[in-house]
Design an enzyme around this catalytic site. Sequence first.
Site, PDB file in Angstrom:
ATOM      1  N   ASP A   1      46.253  41.678  40.470  1.00  0.00           N
ATOM      2  CA  ASP A   1      44.940  41.663  39.841  1.00  0.00           C
ATOM      3  C   ASP A   1      45.075  40.823  38.572  1.00  0.00           C
ATOM      4  O   ASP A   1      46.162  40.663  38.026  1.00  0.00           O
ATOM      5  CB  ASP A   1      44.481  43.083  39.516  1.00  0.00           C
ATOM      6  CG  ASP A   1      42.965  43.197  39.430  1.00  0.00           C
ATOM      7  OD1 ASP A   1      42.299  42.154  39.206  1.00  0.00           O
ATOM      8  OD2 ASP A   1      42.428  44.304  39.569  1.00  0.00           O
ATOM      9  N   TRP A   2      43.967  40.292  38.089  1.00  0.00           N
ATOM     10  CA  TRP A   2      44.023  39.300  37.007  1.00  0.00           C
ATOM     11  C   TRP A   2      44.588  39.933  35.726  1.00  0.00           C
ATOM     12  O   TRP A   2      44.032  40.878  35.180  1.00  0.00           O
ATOM     13  CB  TRP A   2      42.631  38.714  36.774  1.00  0.00           C
ATOM     14  CG  TRP A   2      42.415  37.438  37.535  1.00  0.00           C
ATOM     15  CD1 TRP A   2      42.039  36.247  37.012  1.00  0.00           C
ATOM     16  CD2 TRP A   2      42.580  37.199  38.944  1.00  0.00           C
ATOM     17  NE1 TRP A   2      41.961  35.277  37.995  1.00  0.00           N
ATOM     18  CE2 TRP A   2      42.291  35.833  39.194  1.00  0.00           C
ATOM     19  CE3 TRP A   2      42.957  38.001  40.013  1.00  0.00           C
ATOM     20  CZ2 TRP A   2      42.365  35.261  40.459  1.00  0.00           C
ATOM     21  CZ3 TRP A   2      43.024  37.435  41.282  1.00  0.00           C
ATOM     22  CH2 TRP A   2      42.732  36.088  41.497  1.00  0.00           C
TER      23      TRP A   2
END
Length: 807
Positions: free
Chosen positions: A229-230
């Site tokens: 995930d970012w």
Amino acid sequence: MKHTELIKKMTLEEKASLMSGKDFWQTQNIDRLGIPSIFLADGPHGIRKQQAAADHLGLNESIPATCFPTAAAVANSWNVELGERIGNYLGKEAVAQKVNVLLGPGVNMKRSPLCGRNFEYFSEDPYHAGKMAAGYIRGIQSQGISACVKHFAANNQEERRMSIDTIVDERTLREIYLTAFEIAVAEGNTKTVMSSYNKLNGEYTNENLHLMREILRDEWNFEGVVVTDWGGSNDRVAGLIAGNELEMPTTAGETNEDIIRAVRSGLLKEEVLDECVDRLLELIFTTEAVYEKSPSKEFNMKEHHRAAQEAAEESIVLLKNEGDILPLQAGVKVAVIGDFAQQARYQGAGSSIVNPTILDHTLNCIEESGIVSIGFEPGFERYGKRNQRKIDKACALAEKAEVVLLYMGLDEVTEAEGLDRQNMKIPQNQIDLLHALYKVNSNIVVVLSCGSAVEMPWIDKVKGLIHGYLSGQAGAKAILRVLTGEVNPSGKLAETYPLRYEDTPAYRHFPGKEVSVEYREGLYIGYRYYDTANVEVLFPFGYGLSYTTFEYSDIQIIPEGVAFKITNTGTRAGAEVAQLYVGCNSADIFRPKKELKGFAKVSLQAGDSRTVLIPFDDKTFRYFNVKTNQWEIEEAQYEIMIGASSADIRLKGIHAVKGTNAPVPYDKEKLPSYYSGQAGQVSQEEFESLLGHKVPAATWDRTKPLGYNDTIAQCQYARSAFARFAFHVIAFAHRFLWKIGKRSTANLIMMSVYHMPFRGIARMTGGIVNMPMLDGLLMVVNGQFFKGFRHFFRERGKMLKVAKQNN
């Protein structure tokens, strides 16, 4: 490996460079070897490819795309084929925008109704969520690109999501929180999986060898790519060893150096890096192939808008219809009341926000629907402020009408990524309006727009209740077609609606506020808890009304599955969702009273009948045995139940199943709450018996200096007066902005500052701040003010010097 020859031509530096993004949304390219960059974009219910500066928070407008109903809405259709059609349209639009990896669908369980991202998730049931997700994935990938199932795994709260430690026993993890991912991998054949931000039993998920290697790779035979995930990478090398190929977004080469050093020191075997590179290359080349065949593809906006409307129509749930007030009779005079009729609430907020190609609003569509509207009043302020003048004007209009259509729901800042809801209530100003309207006109039909379950102590004041969830850009017209009877509602709830939040099984342990969150309820989430513990609910899982009626008969249980007949006994054509539940009659191993193991949606003309077969599969009778560490089948008599909901069982039968003769894994005396199903108040001692070890401390150690994985919120305990002051400024800014109505900005502070771990400052700034600079900031926070700032600016100078030399 598939790309051995190409990998042999790569330098160590080139291999390392591929493991992190080129920028916020693209992977790195190597022109020398003909390796292009690929584009990843958000898109669980519509493509979000930004035209301007990229962000992960939904701030900057994206290229227009069809906004389909969110997963929480489409889940209510119980139609896997519909999910596949939506996926197909999403894939076409992704190709039109040159997107290689579409970041969706999300399959995390609805452990608590308050999770701020529940609108993006399908269900409280893993079997249901997995089947729907597999449909989406097949549709998306039919266009030649990749879907990306997320967030892997046990990511069920938004507060402190980047650092919270999920404490869950192995059986619950397997049966509840991993099954949907398992189905997505096995039946959807997803090419990409996104790891979640949180820790799982003490380790960040993307570094967790048990999760990433032993389960995902070895058991499920997943051969695709795992992307963080970012900003979700903690230790880049540990992530690679676990098989997490791609880190997003870019770190401007900082973690590349970590990888290179690890290989040269022997900490990371180059063969492991090569495996990761090989899987990423396969994703790059297979998803780029579609653009080589046809570099430019357009999509038909009107056709996709119609598809979004059809998806919404099939997903709308009729929850109450007292006196058959619906469908509305021709010519009946209707007052339309509620701000959501004027400005539709049709999607969530955060990284999934879509810039719609077309957007229907009720007031713009009502004339063509045939409804005779005598007028509109907003009735309430959208963001919760009480306005007596608006209530009075709405009541004056309602007095003149035969039926009141009241559009209620939750606003955009209440349901958002990065934040959990504070309660399950509809804003009080809307409830005040409803009570005032009831005094002048009791023929009220509520149209509800929100992405998650809400309490309804006011339901006795309404005769009709239509729930549209977040129904996408064409949802307003779809709801009108249901209200008029042009469409017979067939949606059924994919989550239970409790009478009050305090009745939910995770009530005492959601969210985790500091270090960890304990999943003490174990297997007993959603209907598994309510049905087993005999807790009364408002609307059960799988519930939904129709304008016709259905009769179930002639059950036959055969080795392959269960067959039965459904007859449409009403006067209208309609569709029924038949649900297969299974319960084990043995008391040796604790289980919920019933569990969903299959479903079928059946469309029938009035008077018609059909025989339906719901097959058994490898998940019908299994449980995870923590003693043998594998799936087993208990030899027992199983109750086979066919229902119209989890609480409305129409047919029953008994089926004897041979077992695998595994040993009983539990000491029954030590787990009384789990054997009785009364899992809402499990003691720590009992939870530790289930876990097989002590639970870690759930609170921060306030005596230790703050580190990379501590959050900005913890500055309230910092040694530095400067850091404590900064914390209070942030907290004040949030309160002030909320009070003056700038709620989206206030939410942004909580999501991107308050709960951000310090490492996120480096991971999310694309190289503007690196880890050595972060060391300086931590010195400041921990009381070394001047030394810390000197270190920060010294390291910044070094970074700028290197950047200048490289350019």
